[in-house]
Design an enzyme around this catalytic site. Structure first.
Site, PDB file in Angstrom:
ATOM      1  N   GLY A  17       0.776  -1.240   0.000  1.00 14.05           N
ATOM      2  CA  GLY A  17       0.000   0.000   0.000  1.00 14.05           C
ATOM      3  C   GLY A  17       0.809   1.293   0.000  1.00 14.05           C
ATOM      4  O   GLY A  17       1.703   1.499  -0.831  1.00 14.05           O
ATOM      5  N   TYR A 153      -9.371   2.597  15.811  1.00 14.00           N
ATOM      6  CA  TYR A 153      -8.498   3.151  14.765  1.00 14.00           C
ATOM      7  C   TYR A 153      -8.492   4.678  14.844  1.00 14.00           C
ATOM      8  O   TYR A 153      -7.430   5.314  14.867  1.00 14.00           O
ATOM      9  CB  TYR A 153      -9.022   2.678  13.405  1.00 14.00           C
ATOM     10  CG  TYR A 153      -8.255   3.176  12.213  1.00 14.00           C
ATOM     11  CD1 TYR A 153      -7.153   2.475  11.730  1.00 14.00           C
ATOM     12  CD2 TYR A 153      -8.642   4.334  11.540  1.00 14.00           C
ATOM     13  CE1 TYR A 153      -6.450   2.920  10.621  1.00 14.00           C
ATOM     14  CE2 TYR A 153      -7.951   4.779  10.432  1.00 14.00           C
ATOM     15  CZ  TYR A 153      -6.853   4.076   9.974  1.00 14.00           C
ATOM     16  OH  TYR A 153      -6.168   4.529   8.877  1.00 14.00           O
ATOM     17  N   LYS A 157      -5.300   7.092  15.833  1.00 10.64           N
ATOM     18  CA  LYS A 157      -4.821   8.094  14.878  1.00 10.64           C
ATOM     19  C   LYS A 157      -4.908   9.509  15.466  1.00 10.64           C
ATOM     20  O   LYS A 157      -4.103  10.384  15.125  1.00 10.64           O
ATOM     21  CB  LYS A 157      -5.605   8.003  13.568  1.00 10.64           C
ATOM     22  CG  LYS A 157      -5.365   6.712  12.785  1.00 10.64           C
ATOM     23  CD  LYS A 157      -3.910   6.544  12.370  1.00 10.64           C
ATOM     24  CE  LYS A 157      -3.726   5.452  11.325  1.00 10.64           C
ATOM     25  NZ  LYS A 157      -2.320   5.195  11.016  1.00 10.64           N
ATOM     26  N   ILE A 188      -7.600   6.071   0.017  1.00 15.56           N
ATOM     27  CA  ILE A 188      -6.542   5.768  -0.950  1.00 15.56           C
ATOM     28  C   ILE A 188      -6.588   4.256  -1.238  1.00 15.56           C
ATOM     29  O   ILE A 188      -6.721   3.452  -0.319  1.00 15.56           O
ATOM     30  CB  ILE A 188      -5.146   6.147  -0.399  1.00 15.56           C
ATOM     31  CG1 ILE A 188      -5.134   7.576   0.180  1.00 15.56           C
ATOM     32  CG2 ILE A 188      -4.100   5.977  -1.497  1.00 15.56           C
ATOM     33  CD1 ILE A 188      -5.328   8.688  -0.805  1.00 15.56           C
ATOM     34  N   THR A 190      -5.641   0.958  -1.367  1.00 15.48           N
ATOM     35  CA  THR A 190      -4.613   0.034  -0.855  1.00 15.48           C
ATOM     36  C   THR A 190      -5.331  -1.230  -0.373  1.00 15.48           C
ATOM     37  O   THR A 190      -6.560  -1.225  -0.205  1.00 15.48           O
ATOM     38  CB  THR A 190      -3.873   0.647   0.353  1.00 15.48           C
ATOM     39  OG1 THR A 190      -4.815   0.803   1.426  1.00 15.48           O
ATOM     40  CG2 THR A 190      -3.238   1.987   0.026  1.00 15.48           C
ATOM     41  N   PRO A 191      -4.580  -2.292  -0.091  1.00 11.42           N
ATOM     42  CA  PRO A 191      -5.221  -3.504   0.435  1.00 11.42           C
ATOM     43  C   PRO A 191      -6.056  -3.226   1.687  1.00 11.42           C
ATOM     44  O   PRO A 191      -7.140  -3.803   1.866  1.00 11.42           O
ATOM     45  CB  PRO A 191      -4.024  -4.412   0.742  1.00 11.42           C
ATOM     46  CG  PRO A 191      -2.998  -4.000  -0.278  1.00 11.42           C
ATOM     47  CD  PRO A 191      -3.151  -2.507  -0.418  1.00 11.42           C
TER      48      PRO A 191
END
Ligand SMILES: NC(=O)c1ccc[n+]([C@@H]2O[C@H](COP(=O)([O-])OP(=O)(O)OC[C@H]3O[C@@H](n4cnc5c(N)ncnc54)[C@H](O)[C@@H]3O)[C@@H](O)[C@H]2O)c1
Length: 253
Positions: A17, A153, A157, A188, A190-191
């Site tokens: 990623g 999460y 963050k 974005i 990404t996996p």
């Protein structure tokens, strides 16, 4: 391109990623790059693909001794590091009603403690550098606006956002040649995002609120900003927070 000529960089979670794109872009800009990941195989593939200017190392960012090793091996093999990108991360879908304490702790362990350890090791190692140095911490738009489906999460963050500012201010007060900024991407491709925000048909769905109007971004959209924040061109920028999200914050829900 030579915006990072002569720089030595460490990028965590660089087997996939965003980290992969950042490592590749840094190398294409003249940096030597240590590619680390808890997934050794993917880190090695990325480094092999970059070629002579990259090296791979297994690293679990929660391990304090591992951080020492990464800095020591990098210094010996590539040169004293000037750039650290604290990028490694994971996401566990759970709201305030169903998030377990274990899930909350694991998330904070990897994404907040891991970033703390990275910043601490980097500041101790880079404070005597004779070249300007930079730490870039991967936060998220979730830090700025909350995110109910991924409670732990968003909380971790948020911690990264304020940790970044305290690290930056300390370095400034101590007159260390180290800047520290946070990035706040959203949506974005990404996996991680595919796993969290793509429907059963494999196509992005706006259902989780992760997809910006106009579709997903490309990892290079983040990597380009990382190059700028890692380079001496951004010498007057520290303690900042930089969204890369195509207006997600302002889109109607
Ligand atoms: N993709 C996005 O839209 C987006 C948005 C906001 C924030 N981010 C952040 O960007 C970072 C990269 O995410 P991505 O989207 O590229 O996801 P990804 O899943 O493609 O990559 C994450 C990488 O981190 C590694 N990793 C996980 N735990 C680790 C550990 N303990 N130690 C070392 N490596 C570990 C994984 O093996 C993987 O290679 C994460 O911090 C993520 O939270 C991404």
């Amino acid at each position: 391109m030579d915006r990072l000529n002569g720089k030595i960089a460490i990028v965590t979670g660089a087997g996939s990623g965003l980290g992969k794109a950042i490592g590749e872009t840094f190398a294409s800009e003249g940096a030597k790059v240590m590619v680390t990941d808890v997934n050794s195989e993917s880190a090695k593939m990325v480094a092999d693909n970059i070629g002579a200017n990259a090296m791979a190392m297994h690293q679990d960012v929660v391990d304090p001794d591992g951080w020492q090793d990464v800095f020591e091996v990098t210094a010996k093999a590539l040169g004293a590091p000037h750039i650290l990108v604290n990028n490694a991360g994971l996401v566990i879908p759970a709201t305030i009603e169903d998030c377990t304490l274990e899930q909350f702790r694991l998330t904070h362990n990897v994404m907040l403690e891991g970033v703390f350890l990275g910043c601490q090791t980097a500041v101790r190692a880079m404070k005597t550098n004779d070249q300007p140095s930079a730490i870039i911490n991967m936060s998220s738009m979730a830090a700025l606006q909350g995110y109910s489906p991924f409670l732990a999460y968003a909380a971790a963050k948020g911690g990264v956002r304020s940790l970044t500012k305290s690290v930056a201010l300390h370095c400034k007060e101590q007159n260390y040649p180290i800047r520290c900024n946070s990035l706040h991407p959203a949506g974005i491709d990404t996996p991680m995002v595919r796993q969290a925000a793509v429907g059963a048909d494999g196509e992005p769905t706006p259902a989780t609120g992760m997809i910006p109007l106009g579709g997903l971004g490309h990892p290079n959209d983040v990597a380009e900003l990382c190059v700028y924040l890692a380079s001496d061109a951004s010498r007057f920028m520290t303690a900042g927070e930089y969204p890369v999200e195509n207006g997600t914050l302002y889109q109607p829900s």
